[in-house]
Write an enzyme that holds these catalytic residues in place. Structure first.
Site, PDB file in Angstrom:
ATOM      1  N   HIS A  47      57.546 -37.572  56.000  1.00 35.06           N
ATOM      2  CA  HIS A  47      57.213 -36.462  55.111  1.00 35.06           C
ATOM      3  C   HIS A  47      56.766 -36.995  53.759  1.00 35.06           C
ATOM      4  CE1 HIS A  47      57.246 -32.417  53.459  1.00 35.06           C
ATOM      5  NE2 HIS A  47      57.735 -32.983  52.373  1.00 35.06           N
ATOM      6  N   GLY A  92      43.332 -25.901  48.174  1.00 34.24           N
ATOM      7  CA  GLY A  92      43.521 -25.209  49.434  1.00 34.24           C
ATOM      8  C   GLY A  92      44.636 -25.760  50.305  1.00 34.24           C
ATOM      9  N   HIS A  99      48.049 -34.139  55.011  1.00 35.00           N
ATOM     10  CA  HIS A  99      47.369 -34.070  56.298  1.00 35.00           C
ATOM     11  C   HIS A  99      45.867 -34.215  56.106  1.00 35.00           C
ATOM     12  CE1 HIS A  99      47.893 -29.921  54.839  1.00 35.00           C
ATOM     13  NE2 HIS A  99      46.791 -29.578  55.506  1.00 35.00           N
TER      14      HIS A  99
END
Length: 113
Positions: A47, A92, A99
């Site tokens: 993470h 966004g 990712h």
């Protein structure tokens, strides 16, 4: 944060996703709201909230090379594809686990946004 993170739950197989490929470091799966005929998300298993928090340049490099490998498998490498990492809300980013978007299968315009 990682316990509640949607992408961490996909990594842990707690929620379903259409997995395209996996490595010991990354997971790639189809976007549930595709913006192109091929739209795959590549995430690190670890993470990291955004590119701003990334400390390991090799992790980002592995994600990019994994995207290129998947583009070949998906048959979009010759025609072309786009890779995007959105960082924070104004760009966004909606899931705060870094990712890379792999998009292909159609023509893209510039500028993108």
């Amino acid at each position: 944060m990682a316990d509640a993170c949607l992408f961490c739950k996909i990594v842990r197989k707690e929620i379903p996703a259409t997995i395209v490929a996996e490595t010991p470091e990354c997971v790639a799966f189809r976007d549930i709201n595709p913006q192109a005929p091929t739209h795959v998300l590549i995430i690190p298993r670890e993470h990291v909230a955004s590119l701003n928090e990334a400390k390991d340049p090799a992790m980002i490099g592995r994600m990019a090379l994994f995207a290129a490998e998947i583009a070949k498998r998906e048959g979009i490498s010759e025609g072309g594809y786009r890779t995007v990492i959105n960082t924070n809300a104004d760009a966004g980013q909606t899931v705060f686990h870094v990712h890379l978007h792999l998009l292909g299968g159609r023509s893209f315009r510039w500028p993108p946004g």
